[in-house]
Design a protein around this motif. Structure first.
Motif, PDB file in Angstrom:
ATOM      1  N   SER A  15      41.813  35.215  30.287  1.00 11.09           N
ATOM      2  CA  SER A  15      41.195  36.467  29.857  1.00 11.09           C
ATOM      3  C   SER A  15      40.906  37.357  31.062  1.00 11.09           C
ATOM      4  O   SER A  15      40.676  36.873  32.176  1.00 11.09           O
ATOM      5  N   ILE A  16      40.911  38.648  30.844  1.00  8.76           N
ATOM      6  CA  ILE A  16      40.689  39.606  31.927  1.00  8.76           C
ATOM      7  C   ILE A  16      39.189  39.748  32.182  1.00  8.76           C
ATOM      8  O   ILE A  16      38.427  40.125  31.291  1.00  8.76           O
ATOM      9  N   LEU A  17      38.788  39.444  33.408  1.00 13.61           N
ATOM     10  CA  LEU A  17      37.389  39.573  33.795  1.00 13.61           C
ATOM     11  C   LEU A  17      37.078  40.981  34.291  1.00 13.61           C
ATOM     12  O   LEU A  17      35.971  41.484  34.101  1.00 13.61           O
ATOM     13  N   PHE A  18      38.081  41.592  34.928  1.00 17.00           N
ATOM     14  CA  PHE A  18      37.885  42.932  35.480  1.00 17.00           C
ATOM     15  C   PHE A  18      39.250  43.528  35.787  1.00 17.00           C
ATOM     16  O   PHE A  18      40.176  42.827  36.178  1.00 17.00           O
ATOM     17  N   GLU A  19      39.366  44.835  35.601  1.00 12.87           N
ATOM     18  CA  GLU A  19      40.585  45.543  35.972  1.00 12.87           C
ATOM     19  C   GLU A  19      40.215  46.881  36.612  1.00 12.87           C
ATOM     20  O   GLU A  19      39.192  47.488  36.284  1.00 12.87           O
ATOM     21  N   TYR A  20      41.052  47.300  37.519  1.00 13.75           N
ATOM     22  CA  TYR A  20      40.749  48.518  38.275  1.00 13.75           C
ATOM     23  C   TYR A  20      42.055  49.204  38.627  1.00 13.75           C
ATOM     24  O   TYR A  20      43.034  48.557  38.996  1.00 13.75           O
ATOM     25  N   GLU A  21      42.044  50.533  38.501  1.00 11.91           N
ATOM     26  CA  GLU A  21      43.258  51.310  38.735  1.00 11.91           C
ATOM     27  C   GLU A  21      42.941  52.514  39.618  1.00 11.91           C
ATOM     28  O   GLU A  21      41.961  53.222  39.404  1.00 11.91           O
ATOM     29  N   LYS A  22      43.759  52.707  40.631  1.00 12.48           N
ATOM     30  CA  LYS A  22      43.646  53.891  41.493  1.00 12.48           C
ATOM     31  C   LYS A  22      44.916  53.996  42.336  1.00 12.48           C
ATOM     32  O   LYS A  22      45.747  53.085  42.352  1.00 12.48           O
TER      33      LYS A  22
END
Length: 242
Positions: A15-22
């Protein structure tokens, strides 16, 4: 320029605990952001991650999989790494002061010049960890003393490895001083300098036998309850205009 997204997943469930995009995003930036936002990274799969110099102060990485991760010079003061797998991790010059490493696996990790003062290493497995590596013959007695000054560990048996196998991040050295056996030093009373760490885990560093797991869990539950209360108040304001 297109944005790049990284996801931090749970090692057991996926499962995804955290995602970040930049733009120009890296896994290190993503982990830094998760820590900044105080995300619970329990069980995070960060195998082989390049986190050199990362600011992970107070990170919650219980049971995280950091095998072969590059944590050289990382700032991990007060980080929670209970039960984490740091096997063969590159922790050279990392600051782990006051970190909670109870039950962590550090076999094969490079701890050369790492700062481990007041870290909780009870029940941690340091067998096979390197405390010093060099191309020249090692002054064993002095290097053990240097390591003990920066940790709550008393080393009782070592081994010189003359055939060091390079890992993902480690360069090749001719000699390596390896921990074979060790014991935990008795901890001193907590000092003023450690108040932030004590408050973070709800426990005193001087109490080496009291597990911080329960305290950390209680603190998270209190925070979750507070968030729910604030959300209810906001809903009420929106509904009644108060």
């Amino acid at each position: 320029m297109s944005k790049i997204k990284f996801e931090i997943k749970n090692r057991w469930t996926g499962s995804i605990l955290f995602e970040y995009e930049k733009e120009n995003n890296t896994l290190k930036d993503t982990v830094d952001k998760a820590v900044e936002e105080k995300i619970d990274l329990t069980g995070a799969n960060l195998e082989g991650a390049n986190l050199e110099g990362a600011n992970l102060r107070g990170a919650y990485l219980r049971g995280a999989y950091l095998r072969e991760a590059n944590l050289r010079g990382a700032y991990l003061r007060g980080a929670y790494l209970g039960g984490a797998n740091l096997g063969e991790a590159y922790l050279r010059e990392a600051n782990l002061r006051g970190a909670y490493l109870r039950g962590a696996y550090l076999g094969g990790a490079n701890l050369g010049e790492a700062y481990l003062e007041e870290a909780n290493l009870e029940e941690a497995n340091l067998e096979g960890a390197y405390i010093y590596v060099d191309d020249n013959e090692i002054d064993v007695e002095n290097k053990i003393k240097d390591f003990e000054k920066k940790s709550n560990i008393k080393i009782t048996e070592t081994y010189i490895n003359k055939n060091i196998i390079p890992t993902r991040w480690n360069a090749f050295w001719r000699y390596g001083l390896i921990v074979c056996d060790w014991e935990i030093k008795e901890k001193e009373e907590a000092t003023e300098e450690n108040k932030e760490i004590e408050e973070l885990w709800g426990n005193t560093i001087g109490n080496s036998k009291q597990c911080r797991d329960d305290f950390a869990l209680k603190n998270r539950l209190k925070i979750n309850e507070l968030v729910r209360t604030v959300n209810k108040l906001r809903e009420s304001e929106e509904k009644y205009g108060n």
